[in-house]
Design an enzyme around this catalytic site. Structure first.
Site: not given
Length: 151
Positions: A69, A72
């Protein structure tokens, strides 16, 4: 004198009793002697998450994330900075949803990164999307204040 708080060691998952006034004094685990607070997020597996949730009396802030991600990974340095500001009054942790899919499913984590704040084993707030360090700290403190006001 106040009752000691239960604080779960981020290294060995042993529950320690620590006086609230001693939290900022770099307490060590009575079992493994590792520092209970390092000013950095604790990487939890499923068992560690369950132990922190069930046994620790500190609020638990969890970043649900995955290594693939982009947002993230982008938020990770800000989350580290926020951990340095929030500990030792809040246990700051990360949970890789790829490695703990059952927890992600049980908590209905639909997007990542997602921050969730738990108090007394119960989720009290959730915020999806990447944030900067100041926003993470501000959001966490406002949710803690809101939870205390409604308790």
């Amino acid at each position: 004198m106040t009752e000691p708080l239960h604080v779960v060691c981020p290294h060995c998952n042993t529950t320690n009793r620590v006086q609230a006034g001693d939290l900022a004094k770099s307490p060590d685990c009575g079992s493994c002697h590792g520092q209970l607070f390092t000013g950095t997020p604790v990487n939890l597996d499923a068992a560690g998450f369950e132990r922190q949730l069930a046994r620790s009396q500190l609020p638990l802030l969890v970043d649900f994330w995955a290594p693939w991600c982009g947002p993230c990974r982008q938020m990770a340095p800000a989350y580290e900075q926020a951990a340095a500001q929030l500990e030792p009054r809040v246990r700051v942790a990360k949970l890789n949803t790829d490695e703990a899919q059952g927890i992600g499913a049980r908590l209905n984590i639909r997007s990542i990164p997602t921050l969730a704040l738990f108090i007394g084993g119960q989720e009290v707030a959730r915020q999806a999307g990447a944030m900067g360090a100041a926003d993470i700290v501000r959001w966490t403190q406002s949710q803690l204040a809101r939870a205390r006001a409604s308790a």
